[in-house]
Scaffold this motif. Sequence first.
Motif, PDB file in Angstrom:
ATOM      1  N   VAL A  37       0.859  -1.186   0.000  1.00 54.67           N
ATOM      2  CA  VAL A  37       0.000   0.000   0.000  1.00 54.67           C
ATOM      3  C   VAL A  37       0.890   1.228   0.000  1.00 54.67           C
ATOM      4  CG1 VAL A  37      -1.987   1.096   1.079  1.00 54.67           C
ATOM      5  CG2 VAL A  37      -1.524  -1.314   1.509  1.00 54.67           C
ATOM      6  N   LEU A  38       0.481   2.188  -0.814  1.00 53.45           N
ATOM      7  CA  LEU A  38       1.206   3.459  -0.855  1.00 53.45           C
ATOM      8  C   LEU A  38       0.564   4.372   0.185  1.00 53.45           C
ATOM      9  CD1 LEU A  38       3.402   4.966  -2.538  1.00 53.45           C
ATOM     10  CD2 LEU A  38       1.529   5.864  -3.915  1.00 53.45           C
ATOM     11  N   GLN A  55       0.962   7.697   3.248  1.00 51.11           N
ATOM     12  CA  GLN A  55       1.650   8.934   3.569  1.00 51.11           C
ATOM     13  C   GLN A  55       2.053   8.872   5.040  1.00 51.11           C
ATOM     14  OE1 GLN A  55      -0.902  12.022   2.252  1.00 51.11           O
ATOM     15  NE2 GLN A  55       0.781  13.274   1.518  1.00 51.11           N
ATOM     16  N   ASP A  56       3.354   9.150   5.295  1.00 50.05           N
ATOM     17  CA  ASP A  56       3.755   9.129   6.709  1.00 50.05           C
ATOM     18  C   ASP A  56       3.480  10.492   7.348  1.00 50.05           C
ATOM     19  OD1 ASP A  56       5.724  10.821   5.860  1.00 50.05           O
ATOM     20  OD2 ASP A  56       7.340   9.328   5.968  1.00 50.05           O
ATOM     21  N   LYS A  57       3.953  10.630   8.612  1.00 51.84           N
ATOM     22  CA  LYS A  57       3.627  11.859   9.362  1.00 51.84           C
ATOM     23  C   LYS A  57       4.145  13.126   8.666  1.00 51.84           C
ATOM     24  CE  LYS A  57       4.479   8.865  13.058  1.00 51.84           C
ATOM     25  NZ  LYS A  57       5.733   8.393  13.589  1.00 51.84           N
ATOM     26  N   ASN A  58       5.271  12.976   7.959  1.00 51.42           N
ATOM     27  CA  ASN A  58       5.846  14.151   7.294  1.00 51.42           C
ATOM     28  C   ASN A  58       5.231  14.394   5.906  1.00 51.42           C
ATOM     29  OD1 ASN A  58       7.624  14.090   9.496  1.00 51.42           O
ATOM     30  ND2 ASN A  58       8.942  12.654   8.381  1.00 51.42           N
ATOM     31  N   GLY A  59       4.230  13.622   5.571  1.00 50.17           N
ATOM     32  CA  GLY A  59       3.569  13.800   4.270  1.00 50.17           C
ATOM     33  C   GLY A  59       4.296  13.090   3.153  1.00 50.17           C
ATOM     34  N   LYS A  60       5.328  12.291   3.520  1.00 50.19           N
ATOM     35  CA  LYS A  60       6.086  11.572   2.492  1.00 50.19           C
ATOM     36  C   LYS A  60       5.399  10.245   2.173  1.00 50.19           C
ATOM     37  CE  LYS A  60      10.721  10.382   1.414  1.00 50.19           C
ATOM     38  NZ  LYS A  60      11.889   9.726   1.990  1.00 50.19           N
ATOM     39  N   LYS A  61       5.365   9.901   0.888  1.00 54.36           N
ATOM     40  CA  LYS A  61       4.655   8.677   0.516  1.00 54.36           C
ATOM     41  C   LYS A  61       5.595   7.472   0.604  1.00 54.36           C
ATOM     42  CE  LYS A  61       0.838  10.643  -1.760  1.00 54.36           C
ATOM     43  NZ  LYS A  61       0.119  11.066  -2.939  1.00 54.36           N
ATOM     44  N   GLN A  62       5.095   6.379   1.167  1.00 57.86           N
ATOM     45  CA  GLN A  62       5.900   5.181   1.380  1.00 57.86           C
ATOM     46  C   GLN A  62       5.083   3.952   1.020  1.00 57.86           C
ATOM     47  OE1 GLN A  62       6.785   5.139   5.565  1.00 57.86           O
ATOM     48  NE2 GLN A  62       8.826   6.012   5.122  1.00 57.86           N
ATOM     49  N   LEU A  63       5.797   2.878   0.740  1.00 64.14           N
ATOM     50  CA  LEU A  63       5.115   1.607   0.503  1.00 64.14           C
ATOM     51  C   LEU A  63       5.199   0.771   1.762  1.00 64.14           C
ATOM     52  CD1 LEU A  63       6.405   0.655  -3.062  1.00 64.14           C
ATOM     53  CD2 LEU A  63       4.076   1.288  -2.417  1.00 64.14           C
ATOM     54  N   ARG A  64       4.129   0.132   2.103  1.00 62.89           N
ATOM     55  CA  ARG A  64       4.209  -0.860   3.183  1.00 62.89           C
ATOM     56  C   ARG A  64       3.295  -2.030   2.830  1.00 62.89           C
ATOM     57  NH1 ARG A  64      -0.373  -1.012   5.771  1.00 62.89           N
ATOM     58  NH2 ARG A  64      -1.555   0.873   6.292  1.00 62.89           N
ATOM     59  N   ALA A  65       3.551  -3.128   3.493  1.00 62.73           N
ATOM     60  CA  ALA A  65       2.801  -4.343   3.170  1.00 62.73           C
ATOM     61  C   ALA A  65       1.313  -4.131   3.399  1.00 62.73           C
ATOM     62  CB  ALA A  65       3.298  -5.501   4.021  1.00 62.73           C
ATOM     63  N   PHE A  66       0.572  -4.730   2.548  1.00 56.60           N
ATOM     64  CA  PHE A  66      -0.887  -4.624   2.621  1.00 56.60           C
ATOM     65  C   PHE A  66      -1.402  -5.712   3.570  1.00 56.60           C
ATOM     66  CE2 PHE A  66      -5.072  -5.907   0.962  1.00 56.60           C
ATOM     67  CZ  PHE A  66      -5.702  -4.682   0.804  1.00 56.60           C
ATOM     68  N   THR A  67      -2.265  -5.314   4.501  1.00 62.94           N
ATOM     69  CA  THR A  67      -2.823  -6.312   5.419  1.00 62.94           C
ATOM     70  C   THR A  67      -4.335  -6.307   5.275  1.00 62.94           C
ATOM     71  OG1 THR A  67      -2.983  -4.670   7.156  1.00 62.94           O
ATOM     72  CG2 THR A  67      -0.962  -5.975   7.085  1.00 62.94           C
ATOM     73  N   SER A  68      -4.918  -7.302   5.872  1.00 62.55           N
ATOM     74  CA  SER A  68      -6.375  -7.400   5.746  1.00 62.55           C
ATOM     75  C   SER A  68      -7.075  -6.210   6.415  1.00 62.55           C
ATOM     76  CB  SER A  68      -6.871  -8.721   6.347  1.00 62.55           C
ATOM     77  OG  SER A  68      -6.408  -8.809   7.678  1.00 62.55           O
ATOM     78  N   GLU A  69      -6.367  -5.602   7.369  1.00 63.70           N
ATOM     79  CA  GLU A  69      -6.990  -4.436   8.018  1.00 63.70           C
ATOM     80  C   GLU A  69      -7.123  -3.254   7.065  1.00 63.70           C
ATOM     81  OE1 GLU A  69      -3.973  -5.138  10.909  1.00 63.70           O
ATOM     82  OE2 GLU A  69      -5.099  -6.969  10.438  1.00 63.70           O
ATOM     83  N   ASP A  70      -6.331  -3.279   5.999  1.00 61.06           N
ATOM     84  CA  ASP A  70      -6.412  -2.169   5.064  1.00 61.06           C
ATOM     85  C   ASP A  70      -7.744  -2.143   4.328  1.00 61.06           C
ATOM     86  OD1 ASP A  70      -3.907  -0.780   5.255  1.00 61.06           O
ATOM     87  OD2 ASP A  70      -3.001  -2.626   4.546  1.00 61.06           O
TER      88      ASP A  70
END
Lengths: 85, 433
Positions: A57-58, A60-75
């Motif tokens: 999942v793409l 946005q972190d706290k600083n507004g920077k976009k990051q990829l992280r693993a997709f989970t069922s909670e998404d």
Amino acid sequence: MAGVKFEQAMARLEVIVGELEKGDLPLDESLKIFEEGIRLSRNCLRVLEEAERKVEVLVQDKNGKKQLRAFTSEDIDLKGSTGES
Amino acid sequence: MVRASLEADFTEVWLEGEISNLRAPGSGHLYCTLKDQSSQIRTVIFRSAVLRLRFGLEDGLQVIVRGRLSVYEPRGEYQLILDHLEPKGRGALQLAFEQLKRRLEAEGLFHAQRKRSLPVFPWTVGIVTSPTGAAVRDLITVLQRRCPILKIVIAPVQVQGTEAAEQIASAIHALNKLGSIDVMIVGRGGGSMEDLWSFNEEAVVRAIAASRIPIISAVGHETDVTLADFAADVRAPTPSAAAEIVAPVLSEIVERLDMLETRCRQAITSQCLERNQRLDLMSVHMASIRFRILREAQHVDDVVAAMREAIRAKLKQVTATTQEWSHALASASPEGRVRHGMAIVPQLRSRLMGAMSHDLKRNEQHAHAYLDRLNSLSPLAILARGYGILETMPHGQTIRDINHVSIGEQIRARLANGQLRCTVEEVSPGSSV
């Protein structure tokens, strides 16, 4: 990109098979492209086996920077607070 | 006072008419005249109302409007201040859709030449959709079912509401920036035209058109058509259909690879076999050629032998003929006759000699007889009796006539025992006796 290389490899393999089946080439040429064909086919299979198989999942972190992280069922939010009706 | 009265009495007026004489000065307010067949009225739309408009105003547009009556005091004209307009006969959204579509089309945003082709083997698929709801689940399910090795990157966005368009556009931009995405699906599940409206917004349409990565649009159901669909490289009728279009079936690829490899092997095997066969054929052919050569050689031998035989026979025949001829020649030779002649010659000679000596003897006898007779008749005998014969000199002709000599001429006088040379001194005619 891997996809393009794979596509090229498959296309080349098709060409090789076509050439071999036509049987117009001299034997040493045929053997050369035969070896190339087998190598391509093996490489393609290996690439398929080694593919990443993941969903990310793409975000946005706290600083507004976009990051990829693993997709989970909670998404997948079934309550639909932000999405479609 | 007039204005206060009017504004108090006509707080909500509904009118229907055609927009004409539309003006848009820098203030952001719009001015136009609303008219029907028989009447017209000046209208103003303040900036706040303009911003709420979903569609664009243009001359000739038939509209239904709501407003309140007022007076523009500097000119003493009354006017209608409009706070709501909608196109007559169709929805405002429909009109807005058509207007934006026309404008972007004119810009070339939907042009077929702009369409990028989808990758045949995408490795990473980007999805711009709501993280909730059926669409994202359908997409993941179908993509993974078809091609479990696909990498999926989801850019979660709101797909309806005021922020949706901006979020969708920026998600498309962000996925482009990632650099690893091969193809992108932008869409959402079904809904009303209002629900799907974000996908008609200019920001979204432009973001799709500007994307470097090929995009499949998948908005709503089959019957829903949005401007995003026009801008996308491929339009899928639904999100699941988009997943089907994007993802190749892994098992089919593996199968195809297997098949290609098998065909490779078969082709090379059959090529080797075929060459082997050709080799066999050629060696058989060679053998037959060798046989033919041998046979031809034998034939040549035969011909040579026959020729030799023929020549020999001819030679023999010629020799025989030659011998025959030489025999004939030999037998026809004059040698025998010469030899025969030679043998006969002495014989003939002796015969000749015999005959001749006989003749000779006889002739001798004859001659003697004649001589005796001759002697008795010879002038010599006469001479012996004292006669002489005169002859001319040097020819020795007998002189019988005195006229045949001249004085001074030398003459010969034959006597019995010799001759006298005489000179004529005188010629005297008459008888001597």
